[in-house]
Design an enzyme around this catalytic site. Structure first.
Site, short mmCIF file in Angstrom:
data_model
loop_
_atom_site.label_atom_id
_atom_site.label_comp_id
_atom_site.label_asym_id
_atom_site.label_seq_id
_atom_site.Cartn_x
_atom_site.Cartn_y
_atom_site.Cartn_z
CE LYS A 246 2.96 -3.61 7.61
NZ LYS A 246 4.39 -3.71 7.25
CE1 TYR B 4 -22.00 3.29 -15.73
CE2 TYR B 4 -21.00 2.08 -13.91
CZ TYR B 4 -21.84 3.08 -14.37
OH TYR B 4 -22.49 3.89 -13.49
C1 LIG Z 1 4.74 -5.07 7.29
C2 LIG Z 1 5.99 -5.56 7.94
C3 LIG Z 1 6.04 -6.86 8.50
C4 LIG Z 1 4.96 -7.89 8.30
O1 LIG Z 1 5.09 -8.39 6.98
P1 LIG Z 1 4.21 -9.62 6.46
O2 LIG Z 1 4.79 -9.92 5.14
O3 LIG Z 1 2.81 -9.12 6.37
O4 LIG Z 1 4.33 -10.72 7.42
C5 LIG Z 1 7.17 -7.21 9.22
N1 LIG Z 1 8.19 -6.34 9.37
C6 LIG Z 1 8.19 -5.12 8.82
C7 LIG Z 1 9.35 -4.23 8.99
C8 LIG Z 1 7.09 -4.70 8.07
O5 LIG Z 1 7.10 -3.48 7.50
#
Ligand SMILES: *Cc1c(COP(=O)(O)O)cnc(C)c1O
Length: 344
Positions: A34, A242
């Site tokens: 994702k 800055y």
């Molecule tokens: C994002 C997500 C993962 C992966 O999580 P990590 O901590 O990056 O391994 C797995 N399952 C769900 C439902 C998620 O939303």
């Protein structure tokens, strides 16, 4: 030397992490790609994982899934963690994306739209997405996956992990023959009874440690690098950047590095942020600007064009994230579109 900031993606390191996680879990890895594979580029990342043997992927949004389907072709399963947002049923089916349904009304809508292959998420205590166990549906045609998600997987001693695991096992038993998936990255490291039939790591595929600090079993995959644009001697008493955000109490050499918050160097990187330059860790100085940041390089042999590492194999992303008061996930997904991704 590269002329500009770049996010290098070491696909061989990704492949090593993929196999290492599968061995640790004792179960197949269904990668979570994702948010554009946590900023690294879902297409090239998923293509490499596919060639390493991945058979299913998880993304969050239907639109991400459409792009992923185009990149990986028809073979792997692609699950959409958002579920089936009303009105997206047809788009999901056209792209052969399988929603992870998370509430009774959504299951009813999916069925009304003709149904088809899908998963269900069970909420075992996180109170984020999923059917409460008492609302979990009877097994039905098309159901291919039952999953749940840990709230505290980065804290192995947290008793909630075991409670969630046991609650999930009890509900999953109602769906014999359906793929069971429970563990994210942290869950992979909690022991064999957390693995079930397939694990779903994200951050650890990309080299982030399961407990928010570097883990020797995992290699850095992303390397965020930017060139030194100028090297200057700053006399004692003068300020850098800055708002006089840093004041030199002694004469020092300062390198101006060509990456700022518009590239994803969060302003929170300073003042505890460190950058690797020619193999040494050096402190960031003062405020991060939009396009540049300043690094102390006193006593270091450094020239214009040398590449500084904001995170990568030397300055591990978990350490940079801790210095910035955040987590590796946020640092990596913050690298902006201005920064080209280059695949090694
Ligand atoms: C994002 C997500 C993962 C992966 O999580 P990590 O901590 O990056 O391994 C797995 N399952 C769900 C439902 C998620 O939303």
């Amino acid at each position: 030397m590269r002329p500009n900031a770049v996010l290098e993606v070491d696909l061989a390191a990704l492949a090593r992490n993929f196999h290492a996680l599968s061995v640790i879990a004792g179960a197949p890895v269904h990668p979570v790609v994702k948010a554009d594979a946590y900023g690294l580029g879902a297409g090239p990342v998923a293509q490499r994982l596919l060639s390493e043997g991945a058979r299913a992927f998880f993304i969050a949004r239907a639109a991400e899934g459409e792009r992923l389907r185009a990149a990986v072709g028809p073979a792997p399963d692609i699950y959409v963690l958002d579920g089936c947002v009303p009105g997206t049923e047809a788009a999901l089916k056209t792209a052969a994306l399988w929603p992870v349904l998370n509430q009774p009304a959504q299951l009813a809508a999916w069925r009304a739209a003709g149904g088809g292959k899908c998963g269900i998420q069970i909420d075992t205590g996180m109170n984020r997405l999923g059917f409460r166990p008492e609302d979990a549906p009877e097994a039905f045609p098309g159901l291919a996956l039952v999953m749940s998600h840990l709230a505290c997987a980065d804290a192995p001693d947290e008793p909630m992990n075991r409670r969630q695991r046991d609650a999930f096992a009890a509900v999953a038993a109602r769906y014999p023959g359906t793929l069971r998936s429970f563990a994210n990255s942290g869950g992979v490291f909690l022991g064999p009874d957390f693995a079930f039939d397939a694990v779903r790591p994200g951050i650890s595929l990309y080299g982030g440690g399961p407990e928010g600090r570097p883990d020797p079993r995992l290699a850095a995959v992303g390397a965020f690098r930017a060139p030194v644009l100028q090297v200057r001697e700053v006399p004692a008493g003068e300020s850098v950047g800055y708002s006089r955000g840093f004041i030199a109490e002694r004469p020092m050499r300062v390198a101006t590095v060509g990456a700022g918050y518009a590239d994803g160097v969060l302003r929170s990187y300073g003042p505890r942020g460190q950058v690797a330059l020619n193999g040494e860790l050096r402190p960031l100085l003062g405020r991060v600007s939009m396009d540049v940041c300043a690094v102390e390089v006193t006593g270091l042999d450094v020239a214009v064009g040398d590449m500084a590492e904001l995170f990568g194999p030397v300055r591990r992303i978990d350490d940079q994230a801790a210095a910035a008061g955040t987590i590796a996930y946020e640092l990596q997904t913050s690298v902006t579109a201005r920064v080209p991704r280059v695949y090694l």
